[in-house]
Design a protein around this motif. Structure first.
Motif, PDB file in Angstrom:
ATOM      1  N   MET A   4       0.843  -1.205   0.000  1.00 25.23           N
ATOM      2  CA  MET A   4       0.000   0.000   0.000  1.00 25.23           C
ATOM      3  C   MET A   4       0.880   1.258   0.000  1.00 25.23           C
ATOM      4  O   MET A   4       0.596   2.234  -0.705  1.00 25.23           O
ATOM      5  CB  MET A   4      -0.911  -0.026   1.233  1.00 25.23           C
ATOM      6  N   CYS A   5       1.946   1.197   0.780  1.00 25.04           N
ATOM      7  CA  CYS A   5       2.859   2.344   0.872  1.00 25.04           C
ATOM      8  C   CYS A   5       3.462   2.630  -0.512  1.00 25.04           C
ATOM      9  O   CYS A   5       3.528   3.786  -0.949  1.00 25.04           O
ATOM     10  CB  CYS A   5       3.974   2.017   1.869  1.00 25.04           C
ATOM     11  N   GLN A   6       3.850   1.591  -1.199  1.00 23.98           N
ATOM     12  CA  GLN A   6       4.499   1.792  -2.507  1.00 23.98           C
ATOM     13  C   GLN A   6       3.487   2.287  -3.551  1.00 23.98           C
ATOM     14  O   GLN A   6       3.809   3.166  -4.372  1.00 23.98           O
ATOM     15  CB  GLN A   6       5.213   0.513  -2.940  1.00 23.98           C
ATOM     16  N   ASP A   7       2.263   1.792  -3.474  1.00 21.99           N
ATOM     17  CA  ASP A   7       1.229   2.322  -4.382  1.00 21.99           C
ATOM     18  C   ASP A   7       1.053   3.823  -4.154  1.00 21.99           C
ATOM     19  O   ASP A   7       1.008   4.623  -5.099  1.00 21.99           O
ATOM     20  CB  ASP A   7      -0.117   1.618  -4.128  1.00 21.99           C
ATOM     21  N   LEU A   8       0.981   4.192  -2.877  1.00 28.12           N
ATOM     22  CA  LEU A   8       0.751   5.610  -2.547  1.00 28.12           C
ATOM     23  C   LEU A   8       1.955   6.467  -2.970  1.00 28.12           C
ATOM     24  O   LEU A   8       1.807   7.638  -3.340  1.00 28.12           O
ATOM     25  CB  LEU A   8       0.482   5.759  -1.051  1.00 28.12           C
ATOM     26  N   GLN A   9       3.150   5.851  -2.908  1.00 25.46           N
ATOM     27  CA  GLN A   9       4.324   6.621  -3.383  1.00 25.46           C
ATOM     28  C   GLN A   9       4.218   6.836  -4.899  1.00 25.46           C
ATOM     29  O   GLN A   9       4.445   7.929  -5.412  1.00 25.46           O
ATOM     30  CB  GLN A   9       5.626   5.876  -3.042  1.00 25.46           C
ATOM     31  N   ARG A  10       3.814   5.773  -5.580  1.00 25.07           N
ATOM     32  CA  ARG A  10       3.708   5.889  -7.044  1.00 25.07           C
ATOM     33  C   ARG A  10       2.617   6.916  -7.424  1.00 25.07           C
ATOM     34  O   ARG A  10       2.749   7.649  -8.401  1.00 25.07           O
ATOM     35  CB  ARG A  10       3.401   4.516  -7.662  1.00 25.07           C
ATOM     36  N   SER A  11       1.620   7.031  -6.560  1.00 21.99           N
ATOM     37  CA  SER A  11       0.528   7.989  -6.862  1.00 21.99           C
ATOM     38  C   SER A  11       0.955   9.412  -6.514  1.00 21.99           C
ATOM     39  O   SER A  11       0.233  10.373  -6.791  1.00 21.99           O
ATOM     40  CB  SER A  11      -0.695   7.621  -6.011  1.00 21.99           C
ATOM     41  N   GLY A  12       2.119   9.540  -5.805  1.00 18.16           N
ATOM     42  CA  GLY A  12       2.570  10.885  -5.442  1.00 18.16           C
ATOM     43  C   GLY A  12       1.997  11.385  -4.124  1.00 18.16           C
ATOM     44  O   GLY A  12       2.372  12.457  -3.630  1.00 18.16           O
ATOM     45  N   LYS A  13       1.100  10.573  -3.545  1.00 17.12           N
ATOM     46  CA  LYS A  13       0.521  11.017  -2.273  1.00 17.12           C
ATOM     47  C   LYS A  13       1.571  10.937  -1.154  1.00 17.12           C
ATOM     48  O   LYS A  13       1.737  11.822  -0.343  1.00 17.12           O
ATOM     49  CB  LYS A  13      -0.699  10.139  -1.916  1.00 17.12           C
ATOM     50  N   TRP A  14       2.205   9.738  -1.126  1.00 19.14           N
ATOM     51  CA  TRP A  14       3.236   9.501  -0.089  1.00 19.14           C
ATOM     52  C   TRP A  14       4.572   9.931  -0.712  1.00 19.14           C
ATOM     53  O   TRP A  14       5.233   9.167  -1.384  1.00 19.14           O
ATOM     54  CB  TRP A  14       3.231   8.022   0.287  1.00 19.14           C
ATOM     55  N   VAL A  15       4.955  11.169  -0.437  1.00 21.35           N
ATOM     56  CA  VAL A  15       6.094  11.788  -1.147  1.00 21.35           C
ATOM     57  C   VAL A  15       7.430  11.190  -0.726  1.00 21.35           C
ATOM     58  O   VAL A  15       8.303  10.911  -1.542  1.00 21.35           O
ATOM     59  CB  VAL A  15       6.101  13.315  -0.867  1.00 21.35           C
ATOM     60  N   ASN A  16       7.592  11.035   0.596  1.00 26.11           N
ATOM     61  CA  ASN A  16       8.855  10.473   1.114  1.00 26.11           C
ATOM     62  C   ASN A  16       8.574   9.580   2.315  1.00 26.11           C
ATOM     63  O   ASN A  16       7.629   9.829   3.071  1.00 26.11           O
ATOM     64  CB  ASN A  16       9.793  11.590   1.610  1.00 26.11           C
ATOM     65  N   ILE A  17       9.427   8.584   2.483  1.00 26.47           N
ATOM     66  CA  ILE A  17       9.394   7.770   3.708  1.00 26.47           C
ATOM     67  C   ILE A  17      10.831   7.409   4.066  1.00 26.47           C
ATOM     68  O   ILE A  17      11.591   6.913   3.231  1.00 26.47           O
ATOM     69  CB  ILE A  17       8.527   6.495   3.555  1.00 26.47           C
ATOM     70  N   TRP A  18      11.233   7.750   5.278  1.00 22.92           N
ATOM     71  CA  TRP A  18      12.571   7.386   5.759  1.00 22.92           C
ATOM     72  C   TRP A  18      12.457   6.641   7.082  1.00 22.92           C
ATOM     73  O   TRP A  18      11.540   6.908   7.880  1.00 22.92           O
ATOM     74  CB  TRP A  18      13.425   8.651   6.016  1.00 22.92           C
ATOM     75  N   ARG A  19      13.377   5.747   7.328  1.00 24.10           N
ATOM     76  CA  ARG A  19      13.436   5.028   8.594  1.00 24.10           C
ATOM     77  C   ARG A  19      14.195   5.878   9.604  1.00 24.10           C
ATOM     78  O   ARG A  19      15.190   6.516   9.286  1.00 24.10           O
ATOM     79  CB  ARG A  19      14.185   3.695   8.359  1.00 24.10           C
ATOM     80  N   ILE A  20      13.656   5.921  10.862  1.00 28.34           N
ATOM     81  CA  ILE A  20      14.375   6.601  11.952  1.00 28.34           C
ATOM     82  C   ILE A  20      15.350   5.575  12.538  1.00 28.34           C
ATOM     83  O   ILE A  20      14.917   4.490  12.973  1.00 28.34           O
ATOM     84  CB  ILE A  20      13.411   7.122  13.041  1.00 28.34           C
ATOM     85  N   VAL A  21      16.625   5.910  12.528  1.00 35.45           N
ATOM     86  CA  VAL A  21      17.645   4.924  12.935  1.00 35.45           C
ATOM     87  C   VAL A  21      17.407   4.426  14.356  1.00 35.45           C
ATOM     88  O   VAL A  21      17.203   5.231  15.284  1.00 35.45           O
ATOM     89  CB  VAL A  21      19.062   5.547  12.817  1.00 35.45           C
ATOM     90  N   GLY A  22      17.372   3.101  14.502  1.00 31.29           N
ATOM     91  CA  GLY A  22      17.263   2.494  15.823  1.00 31.29           C
ATOM     92  C   GLY A  22      15.846   2.274  16.298  1.00 31.29           C
ATOM     93  O   GLY A  22      15.626   1.734  17.383  1.00 31.29           O
ATOM     94  N   LYS A  23      14.868   2.690  15.477  1.00 30.08           N
ATOM     95  CA  LYS A  23      13.465   2.559  15.909  1.00 30.08           C
ATOM     96  C   LYS A  23      12.629   1.877  14.828  1.00 30.08           C
ATOM     97  O   LYS A  23      12.896   2.037  13.625  1.00 30.08           O
ATOM     98  CB  LYS A  23      12.886   3.936  16.220  1.00 30.08           C
ATOM     99  N   TYR A  24      11.578   1.161  15.261  1.00 25.71           N
ATOM    100  CA  TYR A  24      10.596   0.652  14.294  1.00 25.71           C
ATOM    101  C   TYR A  24       9.637   1.813  14.036  1.00 25.71           C
ATOM    102  O   TYR A  24       8.474   1.795  14.482  1.00 25.71           O
ATOM    103  CB  TYR A  24       9.883  -0.570  14.889  1.00 25.71           C
ATOM    104  N   ALA A  25      10.149   2.849  13.375  1.00 29.37           N
ATOM    105  CA  ALA A  25       9.383   4.090  13.160  1.00 29.37           C
ATOM    106  C   ALA A  25       9.868   4.746  11.870  1.00 29.37           C
ATOM    107  O   ALA A  25      10.988   4.502  11.418  1.00 29.37           O
ATOM    108  CB  ALA A  25       9.598   5.037  14.337  1.00 29.37           C
TER     109      ALA A  25
END
Lengths: 96, 96, 96, 96, 96, 96, 96, 96, 96, 96
Positions: free
Chosen positions: B30-51
Motif C-alpha cells: 500500500m505504501c508503494q502504491d501511494l508513493q507511485r501515486s505521489g501522495k506519499w512523497v517520502n518515507i525514511w526510517r528513523i535509525v534504531g526505531k521501528y518508526a
C-alpha cells in the motif's frame, strides 16, 4: 547520509529589532547557500510555529554539527536531530 | 498540501508471526502504491526505531486521515501529524 | 562516525524462560562479535536498570540501524540514538 | 568507578561576550587537565546541541561532584548523572 | 558511598497470588539481610504507593547493581538511582 | 512523622554575588540549627546538581511548610515533598 | 492533618465483570465507613475520568498509607498524595 | 455551558472483532442521539488518530460526566476535559 | 457546581518588594471576600510550595473564569482547573 | 478545511502596559475581522487560563500559518495546531 532536524526559534522579546532582522537575513542567506550546495535538502515551516523541519544530506555527523552551530540563530534555537536511513518500502532509487 | 507524519509501530509480542508478516507485506504494498501515486512523497526510517518519518502531499486533511487509518498497521501505530507549509527561505520552486 | 545509543530492555513477564535465556545468549554473542569487529566500541550497564549505554563506530546511520534492528532483543527494546562528534575540548587524537 | 554525565549549556543571551569567552576558555583548560589526569575519560559533542556526553572515572561520587561543580560553566549547565558498571557482555578487560 | 534509590513495584494483575507472596517474602528476607549487613541503610514506604525510598551504602556502583538486580521483585520494578555525597551544611560526622 | 524533600536551587545568573553568598550563609546556619533540633534529620547533596535530598521529622505537615518556606533560598527553590512511613521490611526499631 | 489524594482507577479490560463489581461494592462500603469515621473528609468525581479527588484527615502519614493500601481497588489505582496545611488566607476556624 | 472534550480510543488488539464493532455501532448511535438533542454540539476527527475533539453544551459538569461515562467506548478511552467560556473577542451572539 | 483549582504562584525575583506585598494583600482580601460569599469554598496550602488547592462553587464556568482572572496574582499564576461532580460513594447530602 | 488551534499567551511581566493594551486591541480587531470573514470559525476562552481554543476554516495550511503568524500577540504565544476532518458519527451536513 540523511538527518532530520527540527528547529524551534525562541527570540527574546527584548532583543533589539534591528539585530533580530539582521540575524534573520544572515540565516536566510546561509540557509539558501546550503540548499544550493545540496547540504540542506529541504526546509518546511511547521504551521503555527516559529519552527521548521529540515532534511540535511551531509558527509558526517560532524559536518551537520558544523552547519547547525554556525547558523546565526543557533543560540536562540532548540534543535532535535534524528538520524535517518532508507526505508525498505521506499521506491526511490539511490536513496541513502 | 504537505503533512509531516511520524509513525511508530508497536506490534504486540504475542501477535502470531504469520499475521504480522502478512500485515507488513500489505503495508509495504500500500505504501508503494501511494508513493507511485505521489501522495506519499517520502518515507525514511528513523535509525534504531521501528518508526518512520514521512511526507504526504494530499488534497485535504480528510484525505490524509483516510490514507493513514486504512494502513494495515494503523491499529498498532502511534502517529504524530504536523501540517507544513512553504518556508520563506526555501529555494524550491512550486513548493506549496 | 560515532553514535551514542541507550537501550532499555522490557521483557514481558510471561515470556517463556527458556526463550528469554536463548535470546539473551544470542544477544551476548552478537554483541561480542560486534565489539571484536570494532563496530560496538563500548557497552556499559546503567546501575539499577536492565539498560545499557553503548557507543558505536559505524560507516553510516544505515549500518547502525542494520546492527540495532538485528539484535535478538530489539523487539523488546526502547532505543534512543544520539549522533556524536568530536568535542573541541577533547585531547584525543584521531577522534572523529 | 564510571559515571555517564550529560551536560547541556544554556548561556543567557545577554551575558557579556568577553565574560562568556573567558568562561569557555577556562572550561576548556580545566576539561583538558582532567582528561590528562584520567578523570575525564571521554567527552563527545551531541550533534546539533550545545551539550556533551562525558565519561568520568573517579574514586567516589563526591569526587565527581567536586569536579562538576567547579567547572566554570556549572552555573549555566543542566547536568544528568548516571552511575555505570561493567556490562556482562563487555569484552574489555579490567573494566570496572 | 551513598546511593538514593526509589523503587516502584508494578506486579501484573494476573500474577498467581502464591507466586507473588513468595516473591514478597524472599524480597523482605533479602532486604533485611542487607540492612543487617549495613548495605541497605534505610528503607521507607512512600505514602499511597507500592514504592519505597531507600539509601544504600556500597563499595561501588557495581555492587549496588548486583544488589538491586538480584532482588526477587527486580523484574517488576521501576528503579531510579541517584548518586549522593556529603552536603556542606550537614552536621553529621564521618558522613561520606 | 517523616517527609522526604528534594530541593533544587536555581539562583538567577544576575543575582548580586554578595546577596547570593549572604543567602547561602543564612541557609546553612538555619539548616544546621534545624539539624541540631532533630527536625532536619538528614541532608545529602545530589551529585552533579545544585540540589539536595533531605529527610524531615516534624510534628505536622504545617510545621514542615513553616520550615521550608522560611528558608532563605525558598524563593529560588523547586521543592518536591513526599510523605513517608515505616516500610514493613525495615528492621529499625521505633521508626515512625 | 490533611492530605489531598487523587486516585485514578485502571481496571484491566479482561477482569471478570463479577469480580470487578464485587471490588467496587467493597470499595464503596469501605469508603463510606471511612467518611462516617471522619477520616475520608471529602470525595468528588473528576468529570470525564474514572478518578476522584479526596481529602483525608488522619493522625499520621502511616495511617493514610494504611487506609489507601487496604482499599479493594488499590492494586488498580494510580495515586498521587499531596500534604496540605492551612492557607493564611483561609477564613475557616479550627482548620489544621 | 460549554466543555471541550478530547477522546482518544485505545481498543485492545485482542478484543473480539464482533464485540468491537458492536461497541462502535452503539457509540455512533448514542453520539448521534446526543447531537440531535443539542448536548453534543460538535465532533471532529483528529487527523491520523483514533481520537476526536468534541464540544458539549450541558446543564452541569455532572451531566457531562453522566454522558461520557455512559458511552460504550468509555472504558477504552482516555478523556481530557476543559471548561470553556465566552472569549471577549468572539462576535457570536448568545454564546455562553 | 464544583471546580477543583490548583494555583502555583511564580513571582519574578526582581519584582519590587512593596509591589509584591501589595498584590498579596489584595489577593488575600479578595480571597476572603469570595470565601465569605461562598464562592471560594476551600483553600489549602500545598506543603513546600507557593501553591494552593482550592474548591469553588460557582454558577457557571464563566463565573469561575471571571473570579480567577481578576485575582491580583493571576498574571503570575499557573492554574489547572478540573470540573468535579458528586461521587457515587459520597455520603454527603445535597452535594452537587 | 478545519484546523483546531490552542493558543496560550505569555506576556512578559515587564512589558509596558500601554504596549500590551495596544497589542490586545489590535489582536481583538484582527480576530473579529477574521471571524466575520468566516476564517476564524470559533474562539472560546479556556477557563482559568490566558488561552483559547479556536477553529479555523481555511483553504490551506499555508493560509492558516499566514493568519496565525500575523497576529499581534503571536511572538508571545505558544500554539498547538491539530488538523481536523469529518467524524463519521457527525450528523452535520456539508461538514468538511
Amino acid at each position: 547520509m540523511l538527518f532530520h532536524v527540527e528547529m524551534t526559534v525562541n527570540l527574546p522579546h527584548d532583543l533589539d529589532g534591528a539585530i533580530a532582522d539582521a540575524l534573520k537575513a544572515k540565516e536566510k542567506a546561509m540557509c539558501q547557500d546550503l540548499q544550493r550546495s545540496g547540504k540542506w535538502v529541504n526546509i518546511w515551516r511547521i504551521v503555527g510555529k516559529y519552527a521548521n523541519v529540515s532534511l540535511f544530506n551531509v558527509e558526517s555527523p560532524a559536518e551537520l554539527h558544523e552547519i547547525l552551530t554556525n547558523l546565526p540563530l543557533f543560540p536562540f534555537m532548540q534543535i532535535e536531530v534524528k538520524a535517518l536511513c532508507r526505508h525498505y518500502s521506499s521506491i526511490k532509487e539511490g536513496e541513502i
